[in-house]
Design an enzyme around this catalytic site. Structure first.
Site, short mmCIF file in Angstrom:
data_model
loop_
_atom_site.label_atom_id
_atom_site.label_comp_id
_atom_site.label_asym_id
_atom_site.label_seq_id
_atom_site.Cartn_x
_atom_site.Cartn_y
_atom_site.Cartn_z
N ARG A 1 -3.00 6.32 0.17
CA ARG A 1 -3.40 7.55 0.86
C ARG A 1 -2.38 8.12 1.83
O ARG A 1 -2.54 9.24 2.31
CB ARG A 1 -4.69 7.29 1.62
CG ARG A 1 -5.85 7.19 0.71
CD ARG A 1 -7.03 6.66 1.46
NE ARG A 1 -6.73 5.33 1.99
CZ ARG A 1 -7.61 4.58 2.65
NH1 ARG A 1 -8.80 5.03 2.86
NH2 ARG A 1 -7.27 3.40 3.09
N ASP B 1 -6.41 -2.28 -8.03
CA ASP B 1 -7.03 -2.95 -6.88
C ASP B 1 -7.25 -4.41 -7.24
O ASP B 1 -7.38 -4.75 -8.42
CB ASP B 1 -8.35 -2.28 -6.50
CG ASP B 1 -8.70 -2.61 -5.05
OD1 ASP B 1 -8.22 -1.92 -4.15
OD2 ASP B 1 -9.40 -3.61 -4.82
N ARG C 1 0.81 -1.22 0.00
CA ARG C 1 0.00 0.00 0.00
C ARG C 1 0.85 1.28 0.00
O ARG C 1 0.42 2.32 0.49
CB ARG C 1 -0.98 0.02 1.17
CG ARG C 1 -2.05 -1.04 1.09
CD ARG C 1 -2.98 -0.78 -0.09
NE ARG C 1 -4.06 -1.76 -0.14
CZ ARG C 1 -5.29 -1.53 0.33
NH1 ARG C 1 -5.60 -0.37 0.85
NH2 ARG C 1 -6.20 -2.45 0.23
N TYR D 1 -15.10 -11.56 -1.35
CA TYR D 1 -15.80 -10.31 -1.68
C TYR D 1 -16.98 -10.56 -2.62
O TYR D 1 -18.02 -9.93 -2.51
CB TYR D 1 -14.84 -9.29 -2.30
CG TYR D 1 -13.93 -8.65 -1.28
CD1 TYR D 1 -14.42 -7.69 -0.39
CD2 TYR D 1 -12.59 -8.99 -1.19
CE1 TYR D 1 -13.60 -7.11 0.56
CE2 TYR D 1 -11.76 -8.41 -0.24
CZ TYR D 1 -12.27 -7.46 0.64
OH TYR D 1 -11.47 -6.89 1.58
N ARG E 1 -5.38 11.83 -6.75
CA ARG E 1 -6.69 11.17 -6.62
C ARG E 1 -7.84 12.16 -6.79
O ARG E 1 -8.88 11.83 -7.35
CB ARG E 1 -6.77 10.52 -5.23
CG ARG E 1 -8.15 10.06 -4.80
CD ARG E 1 -8.17 8.60 -4.62
NE ARG E 1 -9.18 8.02 -3.78
CZ ARG E 1 -10.50 8.11 -3.92
NH1 ARG E 1 -11.02 8.93 -4.81
NH2 ARG E 1 -11.30 7.43 -3.14
O1 CP3 Z 1 0.28 0.46 -3.05
C1 CP3 Z 1 -0.25 -0.61 -3.34
O2 CP3 Z 1 -0.19 -1.60 -2.59
C2 CP3 Z 1 -0.91 -0.77 -4.69
C3 CP3 Z 1 -2.30 -0.55 -4.75
C4 CP3 Z 1 -3.29 -1.48 -4.05
C5 CP3 Z 1 -4.57 -1.02 -3.68
N1 CP3 Z 1 -5.28 -2.07 -3.23
C6 CP3 Z 1 -5.05 0.35 -3.81
C7 CP3 Z 1 -6.16 0.83 -2.97
C8 CP3 Z 1 -3.22 -2.83 -3.73
C9 CP3 Z 1 -2.07 -3.81 -3.87
C10 CP3 Z 1 -4.50 -3.20 -3.22
C11 CP3 Z 1 -4.83 -4.58 -2.82
C12 CP3 Z 1 -6.09 -4.83 -2.10
N2 CP3 Z 1 -7.30 -4.24 -2.31
C13 CP3 Z 1 -6.24 -5.85 -1.14
C14 CP3 Z 1 -5.16 -6.80 -0.70
C15 CP3 Z 1 -4.20 -6.20 0.26
C16 CP3 Z 1 -4.74 -5.90 1.61
O3 CP3 Z 1 -4.70 -4.70 1.99
O4 CP3 Z 1 -5.19 -6.81 2.31
C17 CP3 Z 1 -7.58 -5.81 -0.70
C18 CP3 Z 1 -8.22 -6.71 0.34
C19 CP3 Z 1 -8.24 -4.79 -1.47
C20 CP3 Z 1 -9.67 -4.41 -1.42
C21 CP3 Z 1 -9.85 -3.01 -1.00
N3 CP3 Z 1 -9.50 -1.90 -1.76
C22 CP3 Z 1 -10.37 -2.54 0.23
C23 CP3 Z 1 -10.86 -3.44 1.36
C24 CP3 Z 1 -10.35 -1.14 0.19
C25 CP3 Z 1 -10.92 -0.17 1.20
C26 CP3 Z 1 -10.14 -0.12 2.44
C27 CP3 Z 1 -8.79 0.56 2.26
O5 CP3 Z 1 -7.78 -0.10 2.51
O6 CP3 Z 1 -8.78 1.72 1.91
C28 CP3 Z 1 -9.75 -0.77 -1.04
C29 CP3 Z 1 -9.50 0.61 -1.50
C30 CP3 Z 1 -8.14 0.96 -1.95
N4 CP3 Z 1 -7.34 0.19 -2.74
C31 CP3 Z 1 -7.46 2.17 -1.67
C32 CP3 Z 1 -6.22 2.09 -2.31
C33 CP3 Z 1 -5.15 3.11 -2.35
C34 CP3 Z 1 -8.02 3.33 -0.86
C35 CP3 Z 1 -8.98 4.07 -1.70
C36 CP3 Z 1 -8.81 5.57 -1.66
O7 CP3 Z 1 -7.90 6.11 -2.29
O8 CP3 Z 1 -9.66 6.19 -1.04
#
Ligand code: CP3
Length: 341
Positions: A30, A76, A26, A152, A39
């Site tokens: 953010r 994602d 991640r 999911y 964003r």
């Molecule tokens: O930097 C990185 O790792 C690359 C980008 C990335 C994102 N999601 C961007 C994202 C990666 C590798 C993921 C993987 C992801 N997405 C997982 C597996 C890793 C983990 O954290 O367990 C999962 C379960 C998801 C599903 C997901 N996406 C959720 C549950 C959420 C909301 C909760 C949260 O963490 O914010 C997201 C949203 C998401 N994916 C954001 C980002 C940067 C936040 C959204 C925003 O910008 O508001």
């Protein structure tokens, strides 16, 4: 193209490295004010993910700002369900939401195996990032593990228990396996297209591994991760199964180069269970980065020593939390980069 910094690729293949390389789950997110700025140019999360120029921009930011040894493509894991015909929404401050979920054979029949072509916005972003990086560091591609995506797609949103998803495993194992296989086939196509576009390394995220029993984990998750590992050749693969401490021995048998550990997993015990032939990644608690600088340094160095000088890629045990101070993240990265055994 030859990479200027190939530390992570050498470490994952078990080759000698001068220092422990580092990237952060991640990191493209953010935690960086620059991310939030980019964003804000998109209407919402999904249109952001679907915009290759913006996705490329935030993939590169952590390399420039944090000095990490790899970029990860900004996207994602939920792009796969969407490509299979199950769209999602990302609700601000809450997370993903699927209006329709998979419950019956009929629902499953309406899904198709993604070819990878539906996800050309990701492969376009990969090409842009590779061009922009110009060999500076490797680019990590990724996907969710079939079980985490299944969770999911059947639950419809995040959940503490994923009881609807697990109910399906207990009440309709045949349907569960068919859905897992369809996700697996889609993921293989998708990862192959990421590799063709230039991804140097692949990570598979099984975020919800830890809610299954060891036996059910073998049957409904590891089996499909193993199929992906066998099908994907040409680049190294890292498997991250969060909280699956019970499956470490079995993970040692996967046809992948790296296993990512979370902070609940003891490092030397993990090494013994997984064996000597895999590179280990991890495993600092993301909450360590809330501590003062001296504590971060002490705990990070303790972690580096516990892993030892080779076959380790430093990372957190899960993704960065959004309210972490950038200075602390940089300090964690610098501590690792400056440390010598
Ligand atoms: O930097 C990185 O790792 C690359 C980008 C990335 C994102 N999601 C961007 C994202 C990666 C590798 C993921 C993987 C992801 N997405 C997982 C597996 C890793 C983990 O954290 O367990 C999962 C379960 C998801 C599903 C997901 N996406 C959720 C549950 C959420 C909301 C909760 C949260 O963490 O914010 C997201 C949203 C998401 N994916 C954001 C980002 C940067 C936040 C959204 C925003 O910008 O508001």
């Amino acid at each position: 193209m030859k990479l200027k910094n190939d530390l992570i690729l050498r470490a994952v293949r078990g080759e000698k490295t001068e220092r422990t390389p580092v990237w952060l789950m991640r990191q493209a997110g953010r935690v960086l004010p620059e991310y939030r700025k980019t964003r804000a140019k998109a209407k919402d999360f999904i249109s952001f993910v679907k915009n290759p120029e913006l996705a490329a921009e935030v993939s590169i930011q952590p390399v420039d700002i944090l000095g990490v040894d790899a970029a990860i493509i900004f996207s994602d894991i939920l792009v796969i369900p969407e490509a299979m015909g199950l769209p999602y929404k990302m609700i601000e401050e809450k997370g993903p939401y699927f209006e329709k979920t998979i419950r019956t054979e009929k629902d499953l029949a309406q899904l198709h195996v993604a070819s990878g072509e539906e996800l050309s916005y990701v492969t376009d972003a990969i090409r842009l990032v590779k061009k922009e990086l110009n060999g500076k560091v490797p680019l990590i591609g990724f996907s969710g593990a079939p079980w985490t995506l299944f969770a999911y797609m059947t639950e419809g949103s995040g959940s503490k228990t994923f009881s609807k998803a697990k109910k399906m495993l207990y009440t309709n194992p045949t349907l569960s396996h068919s859905l897992l296989q369809k996700i697996t086939d889609s993921t293989i196509n998708y990862l192959r297209s990421q590799i063709s576009a230039g991804a140097d390394l692949i990570q598979i995220f099984d975020s919800w591994a830890g809610i299954l029993s060891p036996e059910m984990y073998n049957e409904f998750s590891l089996k499909y991760i193993s199929k992906i590992c066998n099908a994907i050749t040409g680049v190294p693969k890292i498997v991250f199964a969060k909280d699956a401490f019970f499956a470490r021995k079995e993970m040692g048998d996967l046809s992948c180069e790296g296993i990512s550990l979370d902070w609940t997993m003891n490092i030397s015990e993990s090494r013994k269970l997984i064996g000597e032939t895999k590179t280990l990644q991890g495993n600092a608690d993301p909450c360590l980065l809330y501590a003062d600088f001296a504590t971060i340094k002490r705990e990070t160095e303790k972690m580096l020593r516990a892993f030892g000088p080779q076959r380790h890629i430093a990372n957190l045990g899960h993704g960065l939390y959004p309210d972490t101070e950038t200075e602390k993240v940089k300090f964690f990265v610098d501590t690792i980069k400056e440390f010598r055994f």
